[in-house]
Design an enzyme around this catalytic site. Structure first.
Site, PDB file in Angstrom:
ATOM      1  N   ARG A  53       6.677  53.334  36.760  1.00 59.92           N
ATOM      2  CA  ARG A  53       6.514  53.073  38.194  1.00 59.92           C
ATOM      3  C   ARG A  53       6.376  51.575  38.385  1.00 59.92           C
ATOM      4  NH1 ARG A  53       8.403  57.314  38.907  1.00 59.92           N
ATOM      5  NH2 ARG A  53       7.556  59.130  39.990  1.00 59.92           N
ATOM      6  N   HIS A  90      16.228  52.798  39.986  1.00 57.65           N
ATOM      7  CA  HIS A  90      15.411  53.997  39.691  1.00 57.65           C
ATOM      8  C   HIS A  90      16.297  55.191  39.298  1.00 57.65           C
ATOM      9  CE1 HIS A  90      11.249  55.933  40.641  1.00 57.65           C
ATOM     10  NE2 HIS A  90      11.828  56.512  39.601  1.00 57.65           N
ATOM     11  N   GLU A  94       9.547  49.617  46.096  1.00 58.35           N
ATOM     12  CA  GLU A  94      10.903  50.177  46.195  1.00 58.35           C
ATOM     13  C   GLU A  94      11.263  50.596  47.618  1.00 58.35           C
ATOM     14  OE1 GLU A  94      10.924  52.193  41.870  1.00 58.35           O
ATOM     15  OE2 GLU A  94      11.942  53.354  43.382  1.00 58.35           O
TER      16      GLU A  94
HETATM   17  C1  DGY Z   1      10.098  60.863  37.919  1.00 63.19           C
HETATM   18  O1  DGY Z   1      10.449  62.002  37.647  1.00 63.19           O
HETATM   19  O2  DGY Z   1       8.917  60.578  38.118  1.00 63.19           O
HETATM   20  C2  DGY Z   1      11.144  59.803  37.969  1.00 63.19           C
HETATM   21  O3  DGY Z   1      10.692  58.608  38.424  1.00 63.19           O
HETATM   22  C3  DGY Z   1      12.355  60.254  38.758  1.00 63.19           C
HETATM   23  O4  DGY Z   1      12.957  61.233  38.042  1.00 63.19           O
END
Ligand code: DGY
Length: 330
Positions: free
Chosen positions: A239, A286, A268
């Protein structure tokens, strides 16, 4: 018999939609963008289940708007920092995520970024496309070796360990930090459990695989960049806010580290100004789990969780089992 009602907040791959349609009346946002807040609030009203995405802010207002009959919000992601877990639990609503099915895809993307930065693939591709390749040169796009180097993994969860297992193929030394030691992982990869400073000082490549929590926000900031090697490469597929993006830009500009590969960003889809101008960073939007197979499997997993909840079972990927005793608040 009346079918239960499900809202899918954003377009997702078809297999999950087809599966849900066998059991439920499905309403899906036909657009591939997040529902505006007011549409989300009216869309969830009266639904028995909601399949939501990481681009939706799922908080108590949403649970309240959904109503007491709503049993589950199945998040189409492994990360669930977009969901207010406490509020869901209080209201007796199951929250599920999609663990496991995206480990390979996400770890693979971390590898793709690691190689792209270390071997300067994006810069070299651009150079070649622009017709600037006029013949072999001994110093053209010199990168950094990967084989035999030290990989520092931040986070001992499934994705971090998956990345580590793949590092064996490159004869890398693995060091990691996690909440607790992962003995099986250590036995399999000879990974060494270290403290944060040791990892930052010793690693040639640092890859982040922790969830976003108050304790992991800006886990990597200026003091951490100061400890890293000048040749270090930082990869983030977890993240964005785990890295202080302003401090990263500063470190990249000052060449405090060699480079970075980012799949996720602090705010984002906004990027810190200047990030896109730097040649020592590779940025992708992402896409960690973005393979056809993985996205299908994520959808199917979320759909199965919904079907289980609607059948009165505890969904397989429940994150808040304690919600079973949670009062259904007004
Ligand atoms: C998640 O699953 O947390 C990713 O960031 C997106 O697939």
């Amino acid at each position: 018999m009346k079918k239960p009602k499900v809202l899918i907040t954003r377009k997702i791959p078809e297999p999950a939609v087809l599966l849900l349609k066998e059991y439920c009346e499905v309403e899906m946002n036909p657009n591939d963008k997040a529902m505006p807040r007011n549409e989300l609030l009216s869309g969830v009203k009266g639904k028995d289940a909601v399949l939501c995405l990481l681009t939706d802010k799922i908080d108590d207002e949403v649970f309240k708007a959904a109503g007491k009959q709503c049993k589950i919000f199945a998040n189409y992601a492994v990360g669930y920092n977009n969901v207010d877990m406490e509020a869901a639990t209080k209201r007796g609503i199951f929250i599920t995520n999609t663990p496991g099915v995206l480990d390979d895809a996400t770890a693979d993307l971390a590898w793709a970024l690691l190689f792209s930065v270390s071997r300067r693939i994006v810069e070299a591709d651009q150079f070649t496309r622009e017709g600037k390749f006029k013949g072999w040169k001994s110093n053209l796009y010199l990168g950094r070796d990967v084989t035999g180097k030290t990989l520092g993994i931040i986070g001992g969860g499934r994705i971090g360990r998956n990345l580590g297992k793949k590092a064996k193929a490159f004869d890398m030394k693995i060091i990691y930090i996690a909440n607790s030691r992962k003995v099986a992982f250590e036995e399999e990869t000879k990974a060494r459990f270290v403290d944060k400073d040791t990892l930052l000082r010793e690693a040639d490549f640092i890859s982040i695989h922790v969830p976003l929590l108050p304790s992991t926000k800006h886990y990597i900031s200026e003091p951490e960049f100061n400890l890293m090697k000048e040749t270090a490469i930082l990869i983030n597929t977890s993240r964005g806010p785990v890295i202080d993006e302003k401090a990263l830009v500063k470190a990249l500009k000052a060449k405090k580290i060699w480079g970075a590969g980012l799949d996720v960003f602090e705010n984002e889809p906004y990027l810190e100004p200047e990030l896109e101008k730097l040649s020592n960073v590779v940025i992708v939007p992402h896409i960690g789990s973005a393979t056809i197979e993985t996205r299908n499997n994520m959808g199917l997993m979320a759909a199965r969780n919904i079907i289980q909840a609607l059948n009165g079972e505890i969904p397989a990927n429940t994150l808040n089992r304690e919600c079973i005793t949670g009062a259904k608040e007004e």
